[in-house]
Enzyme design. Sequence first.
Site, short mmCIF file in Angstrom:
data_model
loop_
_atom_site.label_atom_id
_atom_site.label_comp_id
_atom_site.label_asym_id
_atom_site.label_seq_id
_atom_site.Cartn_x
_atom_site.Cartn_y
_atom_site.Cartn_z
N GLU A 54 0.93 -1.23 0.11
CA GLU A 54 -0.16 -0.01 -0.02
C GLU A 54 0.97 1.40 0.01
O GLU A 54 0.32 2.27 0.44
CB GLU A 54 -0.99 0.14 1.22
CG GLU A 54 -1.69 -1.24 1.37
CD GLU A 54 -2.63 -1.74 0.14
OE1 GLU A 54 -2.93 -0.78 -0.83
OE2 GLU A 54 -2.91 -2.74 -0.20
N GLY A 55 2.15 1.22 -0.50
CA GLY A 55 2.71 2.43 -0.59
C GLY A 55 4.09 2.12 0.42
O GLY A 55 3.56 2.19 1.62
#
Length: 597
Positions: A439-440
């Site tokens: 998610e980053g």
Amino acid sequence: MTDIKIPLRDIRFVMRELLHWDEHCAALGYEDATPDVVDAILEEGAKFCENVLAPLNAVGDQQGCTWKDGEVTTPAGFKEAYQQFVEAGWPALAHHVDYGGQGLPPSLGTIMSEMVGTANWSWGMYPGLSHGAMNTLEAHGTEEQKQTYLTKLVEGTWTGTMCLTESHCGTDLGMLRTKAEPNADGSYAITGTKIFISAGEHDMAENIVHIVLARLPGAPEGTKGISLFIVPKFLPRDDGTIGERNGVMCGALEHKMGIHGNSTAVLNFDAATGFLIGPPNKGLNCMFTFMNTARLGTALQGLAHAELGFQKSLAYSRDRLQMRALSGPKNPDGPADPIIVHPDVRRMLFTQKAFAEGGRMLVGFCAKQVDRSHKGSEEERAEADQLLAFLTPITKAFLTETGFEAANLGLQCFGGHGYITEWGMEQNVRDARISTIYEGTTGIQALDLLGRKVLMSQGETLRRFTKIVHKFCQAEIDTEALAPYVTRLQELNRQWGDLTMHVGAKAMENPEEVGAASVDYLMFSGYAVLAYLWAHAAKVAGEKLATGEGDGDFYRAKLATARFYFDRILPRTGAHAGAIMSGADNLMELDVTHFAF
């Protein structure tokens, strides 16, 4: 060791004593979220997590998922646990009543997700990804799409995924190649391969709804030419039942370091039928609804691993006998003292406790903003959205970094036994490690925070939060017991603003200054945010002790942990500030060709 206890006392402290959750829900019109109803939900949720999910945590790690001819079988007990989860109505808890939900606050769903994640993170990812799909469909889907897909996701009989990554592009989604060709009936033929798809194929639900990024013919280059599609594993019939198999197959499962109980799939889309969500070429805008849900969900992973590590290492440290305390025997009738008497073990336990309980406060604060963004007044929604924009990258990155640290400390408390599988500590470390990546990554979250959220708003998003801290300090400036906290918070607020201005000014001369400072800036921000929350917790605990309310030992522990956080953890901000001030030159002066040995 499968025995965990859901920390309901601390969950209630954050909800009711720190965040005044009951009054918050009443003000927003969540009439069904009465204290009695919520307490019943918390108690039943805790029982399910402790008795059903926690015993499956090691099972999932040891067995993993198995792939055969494109089909995936989950570990023993996972499917049965999911059926219990659905039958109890848990997937519908915090979703809209128009689509079969119970209409309770999203923040209550967040609390349930924390409990599930602490008990068994791998299992919890299956329903966890579905919530992101639900939020995306509710925000951007047509009414027909909501009736067809959202109702089944809310019911829990179908699950959802997020399909972004391709082998040649992770964070840089502008490079994606998956294509969407229009069909005569208004649908699209989706062709391409996606990797790292959590819960992408499994046997727990009758259908899987993939939310897929792809590119339309003639779309602009880069991120401006991405569209978003629903691609179900089985195409639904008009009556809502599942029909023929769609052209999406699981080509393989990734071989992973941890979270073995969750299937991380390679998905091949071969002219699979898909349906456009939202406007053409605006898919990334729509997908951010899913991504922001997932980022807060990943923050919960950091919290869950910190809590799990703390609980297990605390229990072990009370029982394990090793050496004598330097100040004299504490267990004179035994051969040695329990290791919890030793200062360095206490350092590790306190660090885990500070990050677990502080992380719970931060997630709770963010979850409260999610409620306000859904049902508040126009002004409240705007304020909540801005606070979430600022806090989401901090919460995701900081809590996963500190969660991994806490998991490592948990293993360290066990010494050699921590390295042995049967205690579950090495699994906790392996499972926690992915959280800082997906998610980053921490670096991506840091660039988002400093570059996009802070500097591009000319510091407005930062000031919105520091004003909250300033008001707290002004209100408590004459409270003698809080003086050490208030003084330090005031210094942090000033330093936070000064560092921001310094980086902004330097970046006007050299844009690389933003990337050079970003991770240290994010970690500084995380420690500062937790400092405010721990000071607030100390205020509440001190007031309760002064009036003699409740469990005195619980509140004394809160005060001790707040003191530890300010004395032992918060000084880390000095190192981060020093790194920020050192600038980009020490990173960029070495020519890339000289990195080799």
